[in-house]
Enzyme design. Structure first.
Site, short mmCIF file in Angstrom:
data_model
loop_
_atom_site.label_atom_id
_atom_site.label_comp_id
_atom_site.label_asym_id
_atom_site.label_seq_id
_atom_site.Cartn_x
_atom_site.Cartn_y
_atom_site.Cartn_z
N ASP A 69 -58.52 16.29 23.92
CA ASP A 69 -59.83 16.39 24.58
C ASP A 69 -60.37 14.99 24.87
O ASP A 69 -60.22 14.09 24.05
CB ASP A 69 -60.83 17.16 23.73
C1 LIG Z 1 -62.55 9.57 32.21
C2 LIG Z 1 -61.42 10.32 32.85
C3 LIG Z 1 -61.18 11.65 32.57
N1 LIG Z 1 -60.16 12.32 33.15
C4 LIG Z 1 -59.88 13.73 32.86
C5 LIG Z 1 -58.96 13.94 31.66
C6 LIG Z 1 -59.20 15.39 31.31
O1 LIG Z 1 -58.31 16.19 32.11
C7 LIG Z 1 -60.63 15.63 31.77
C8 LIG Z 1 -61.54 15.85 30.59
O2 LIG Z 1 -61.60 17.21 30.28
P1 LIG Z 1 -60.89 17.88 29.03
O3 LIG Z 1 -61.77 19.02 28.61
O4 LIG Z 1 -60.53 16.84 28.01
O5 LIG Z 1 -59.52 18.42 29.63
P2 LIG Z 1 -59.23 19.50 30.75
O6 LIG Z 1 -60.30 20.55 30.79
O7 LIG Z 1 -58.95 18.77 32.05
O8 LIG Z 1 -57.86 20.11 30.26
P3 LIG Z 1 -57.54 20.89 28.88
O9 LIG Z 1 -58.83 21.08 28.12
O10 LIG Z 1 -56.93 22.19 29.30
O11 LIG Z 1 -56.56 19.99 28.17
O12 LIG Z 1 -61.04 14.46 32.49
C9 LIG Z 1 -59.32 11.68 34.06
O13 LIG Z 1 -58.40 12.28 34.61
N2 LIG Z 1 -59.54 10.36 34.35
C10 LIG Z 1 -60.55 9.64 33.79
O14 LIG Z 1 -60.69 8.43 34.10
#
Ligand SMILES: Cc1cn([C@H]2C[C@H](O)[C@@H](COP(=O)(O)OP(=O)(O)OP(=O)(O)O)O2)c(=O)[nH]c1=O
Length: 221
Positions: free
Chosen positions: A97
């Site tokens: 997460d």
């Molecule tokens: C800050 C930042 C976040 N993110 C993304 C990573 C995560 O996918 C998302 C944060 O949400 P999460 O809830 O961590 O993940 P998710 O909902 O995409 O997937 P899952 O819970 O099924 O694993 O933001 C980027 O891709 N680049 C960035 O620079």
């Protein structure tokens, strides 16, 4: 057949292929995030993907650190519990997460353009933290840790944030930005793990998986 199998795994066309490693354990990534799939693939692990469906509400008294760790654990444990009983004993599930934190405040995914504008205005010309937790759950243990990275943004104008919103990039990302995409140009400096900001810290994940007996393209130990 062998080539077909490789293509299916590489493209994540299916989550039904069971990749068994030497220890007899299969690795499952509990994530809908294409970034996490790509990062884990980059290290050469064989794994399947199952999406977790958990309540991501922040509890009133918990810190951002406790929040991401709790969610990463919940995602992994949720997927583990959904497996058929016979598979649970020979599976390790990786959950993760990511959240963006500014002065202790958790900035999640934007619900609309106004929310994105609010978040990116706070990050503009400022330094924030990105916290990413990883957890590896099996029937007998749950291991996890939180990785913290400092990110400094340049000043952003309202017009720039509006144009960025229209690209569609911020929508599914914590803190309303993707460092690996267009928002890379907002980042003046970073202190910590780039891959953790994208969603899966490569160094720590490889260490965690090596401890459980999983080997990627090379042994992380
Ligand atoms: C800050 C930042 C976040 N993110 C993304 C990573 C995560 O996918 C998302 C944060 O949400 P999460 O809830 O961590 O993940 P998710 O909902 O995409 O997937 P899952 O819970 O099924 O694993 O933001 C980027 O891709 N680049 C960035 O620079």
């Amino acid at each position: 057949m062998a080539q077909g199998l490789a293509i299916a795994v590489n493209n994540f066309m299916t989550d039904s292929i069971i990749n068994t490693i030497t220890s007899g354990q299969q690795l499952i990534l509990a994530s809908q995030s294409p970034r996490r799939r790509e990062l884990l693939t980059q290290l050469g692990y064989q794994f399947t993907v199952r999406v977790s469906d958990i309540d991501e509400t922040v509890e009133a008294t918990e810190t951002a650190h406790d929040y991401v760790l709790r969610l990463a654990k919940l995602k992994a444990q949720h997927v583990l519990r959904l497996l058929p009983k016979a598979e649970q004993a020979n599976s390790h599930v990786l959950g993760s997460d990511t959240c963006v934190v500014l002065n202790g405040q958790i900035l999640g995914k934007p619900v609309n353009e106004a929310d994105c504008l609010k978040t990116l205005s706070l990050l503009s010309n400022n330094q924030h933290q990105v916290l990413t937790a990883i957890t590896l759950a099996s029937q007998t243990s749950v291991q996890g840790q939180v990785i913290s990275t400092q990110v400094t943004f340049k000043a952003l104008s309202k017009a720039e944030i509006h144009a960025y919103w229209l690209t569609g990039e911020p929508q599914d990302k914590a803190g309303s930005y993707g460092i690996q995409g267009i928002a890379g140009q907002f980042v003046k400096s970073i202190n910590g793990s780039y891959s953790a900001v994208v969603g899966l810290p490569l160094y720590e994940t490889a260490q965690l998986l090596a401890k459980a007996g999983f080997i990627g393209a090379i042994n992380a130990k």
